[in-house]
Design an enzyme around this catalytic site. Structure first.
Site, short mmCIF file in Angstrom:
data_model
loop_
_atom_site.label_atom_id
_atom_site.label_comp_id
_atom_site.label_asym_id
_atom_site.label_seq_id
_atom_site.Cartn_x
_atom_site.Cartn_y
_atom_site.Cartn_z
N SER A 138 0.94 -1.14 0.00
CA SER A 138 -0.11 -0.20 0.10
C SER A 138 0.88 1.25 0.14
O SER A 138 2.02 1.29 0.62
CB SER A 138 -1.00 0.09 1.28
OG SER A 138 -1.78 1.16 1.28
N LYS A 210 -4.85 -6.43 3.87
CA LYS A 210 -4.60 -5.37 3.02
C LYS A 210 -6.25 -5.07 2.21
O LYS A 210 -6.44 -3.86 2.06
CB LYS A 210 -3.95 -5.80 1.65
CG LYS A 210 -4.14 -4.54 0.71
CD LYS A 210 -3.29 -3.32 1.22
CE LYS A 210 -3.69 -2.31 -0.28
NZ LYS A 210 -3.41 -2.61 -1.42
N HIS A 213 -7.69 -3.06 5.25
CA HIS A 213 -7.29 -1.66 4.87
C HIS A 213 -7.93 -0.84 3.82
O HIS A 213 -8.29 0.30 3.96
CB HIS A 213 -5.67 -1.80 4.50
CG HIS A 213 -4.80 -0.68 3.92
ND1 HIS A 213 -5.11 -0.13 2.60
CD2 HIS A 213 -4.25 0.29 4.44
CE1 HIS A 213 -4.63 1.00 2.62
NE2 HIS A 213 -3.94 1.47 3.63
N ASN A 214 -7.99 -1.46 2.58
CA ASN A 214 -8.87 -0.81 1.62
C ASN A 214 -10.35 -0.48 1.77
O ASN A 214 -10.80 0.42 1.29
CB ASN A 214 -8.58 -1.55 0.31
CG ASN A 214 -7.22 -1.44 -0.49
OD1 ASN A 214 -6.15 -1.24 0.26
ND2 ASN A 214 -7.16 -1.67 -1.52
N GLU A 217 -9.89 2.33 3.86
CA GLU A 217 -9.92 3.43 2.84
C GLU A 217 -10.98 4.10 2.26
O GLU A 217 -11.46 5.27 2.02
CB GLU A 217 -8.62 3.05 1.87
CG GLU A 217 -8.46 4.12 0.60
CD GLU A 217 -7.27 3.39 -0.17
OE1 GLU A 217 -7.79 3.45 -1.30
OE2 GLU A 217 -6.57 2.69 0.29
#
Length: 508
Positions: A138, A210, A213-214, A217
């Site tokens: 990232s 991840k 995480h996105n 986001e």
């Protein structure tokens, strides 16, 4: 330490934006790199850039004409980084590597945004042919070049081979403050501070982290966008003025990469018209799937993540531009469209609190989702460590990740971030202003799906009793699904015979 033989340390396959910049980052940190792409122009350009960025530097980025030459150029066990689109391209490259002579102890690292279940399946399928490893990345183009956040998972022995390189190229933070240590100079990498990478867990764990995480986001971006619309439409502020507000917020508890770049975007003029650029950008936002995967995962496992899901829905609504244009002429809204001037400053302060509270809730949803999935998969995720590696390099990097790190250090078994004293106290203190912001948004007819859903999430968790008791009564009525009672042991099931005149209660 870097290999000092004539053979190179690592190969990078795929020299698009991310792959090329990862290769240059690795070179800056003293490793020799072999590079390959199906497009020879990209290979030539990467080699030329490595030479031009640091004149006089020894040849440390070698372009390869084919995968056979690449394998021959690398020290064993070979480490090969794949920077190719997720899905079929990953398998295509692996098949080509096997044909070129890849060996069983060679390490193949998938750095794309692969679906985590695909990563688990690939590790099993390629066992005995290579060591298939994964590391989510990232940070975008700049992160890849000067320090990304890296989330590796898979074979632990493979990680021991990869770790020195990954720790060298990762973003760095000051351990005491949690603030990024940044330097954007080719050939002069940041070597001090704590690296934003850590072994996440077994196959798929890194890509799952991840993915979440996105998802966070998506929520973070949408929250900022909702704040922008409230200030722009509700207060009549220009994009430049909203950018000034965001700059101020970025100096406090809302400090983050996304807040900083949002302020910059809002204050950029359009080179063609001279108008604010944001007003010339069409309001249709796409997605690449990771936010959707996060929302789907939350539904599958039964973990409430409404703010993340609403961020995905917001993008979907944005793509319905023709329908929105049509309905904007048919559906009525409130008479008032702007707040009175004497209320505006108080509203800006309330909105800052609302944005902070909603942001905390979106992170709470993401971390709870990771915890529930980890339990189901048998992963031992270290959430303090995950928060640490998100403090720099990645898109959601923010000052308050230091507080999340500390919360999990204080209590590794924390079931939800809202249980941490630092966050429960902050949200309890700010919830009045949060409610004011949502009330104003509703009265103005400005959609705030993420800010409002986060408030409902907060209220749901602070409610000792929810109306699911009525829902269970409904289910028992039409489907005999049974229910538990408040005055009997948990797990005891009951059914009322609703169709019988006597309506007798039966213990099942």
């Amino acid at each position: 330490m870097p290999n000092r033989s004539k053979l190179n340390d690592i190969g990078v396959i795929g020299l698009g934006v991310m792959g090329k910049n990862l290769a240059l980052n690795i070179v800056d940190n003293g490793y020799r790199v072999s590079a390959f792409d199906l497009d020879p122009v990209k290979v030539t350009a990467a080699v030329a850039q490595a030479r031009a960025e640091v004149p006089g530097r020894a040849q440390v980025l070698d372009g390869c004409n084919n995968l056979t030459d690449m394998l021959a150029s690398l020290a064993k066990p070979r480490i090969l980084v794949l920077s190719v689109p997720a899905g079929a391209p990953v398998d295509g490259v692996c098949s080509a590597l096997f044909a070129a002579g890849l060996e069983a102890d060679d390490i193949v690292i998938d750095t794309g945004n692969s679906l985590w279940t695909d990563t688990v399946e690939r590790e099993q399928r390629y066992a005995g042919k290579c060591v298939f490893f994964s590391s989510a990345v990232s940070g975008g183009e700049v992160g890849a070049r000067f320090g990304p956040s890296l989330m590796p998972s898979g074979d632990l022995k493979a990680w021991q081979h990869v770790a020195p390189i990954w720790k060298a190229i990762a973003a760095k933070v000051d351990g005491a403050t949690g603030l990024p240590i940044e330097r954007f100079e080719p050939g002069n990498p940041v070597t001090e501070g704590e690296p934003c990478t850590s072994y996440i867990g077994p196959a798929g764990a890194g890509h799952y982290v991840k993915m979440v995480h996105n998802g966070i986001e998506y929520a973070d971006m949408q929250l900022i966008c909702e704040a922008y619309q409230l200030l722009h439409d509700g207060l009549g502020m220009t994009p430049f003025a909203v950018g000034e507000v965001f700059k101020g917020w970025n100096q406090g508890s809302l400090n983050s990469y996304l807040m900083g770049i949002s302020a910059e975007v809002l204050q950029q003029d359009d080179p063609l018209t001279g108008k604010p650029l944001v007003e010339m950008i069409l309001d249709k936002a796409g997605q690449k799937g990771t936010g959707l995967w996060t929302a789907v995962s939350s539904l599958q496992i039964g973990c409430p993540a409404p703010t993340i899901a609403e961020a995905v829905y917001a993008r979907a609504v944005s793509t319905q531009k023709p329908l929105r244009l049509a309905l904007s002429q048919k559906l009525a809204g409130p008479a008032g469209t702007k707040l009175p001037e004497d209320e505006q400053q108080a509203f800006i302060q309330a909105l800052e609190s609302a944005l902070y509270c909603a942001k905390v809730c979106s992170y709470a949803q993401g971390f709870q989702l990771m915890a529930m999935t980890a339990k189901e998969q048998g992963w031992q995720l270290d959430f303090a460590e995950i928060a640490k590696i998100w403090r720099a390099g990645c898109i959601i990097r923010a000052t308050f990740l230091q507080s999340i790190t500390q919360a999990y250090r204080d209590n590794a078994e924390l079931h939800n971030l809202l249980m941490a004293d630092s966050f429960s106290q902050a949200l309890s203190q700010k919830q009045k202003e949060w409610r004011k912001a949502v009330i104003s948004a509703v009265s103005l007819g400005i959609p705030v799906p993420c800010i409002a859903s986060a408030l409902s999430y907060y209220d749901s968790y602070r409610s000792e009793t929810l109306p699911a008791n009525l829902l269970q009564g409904q289910r028992d009525y039409f489907g005999a699904h049974s229910f538990e009672r408040t005055d009997t042991p948990a797990g005891d099931k009951y059914h009322l015979n609703w169709s019988d005149a006597k309506r007798e209660l039966h213990k099942l």
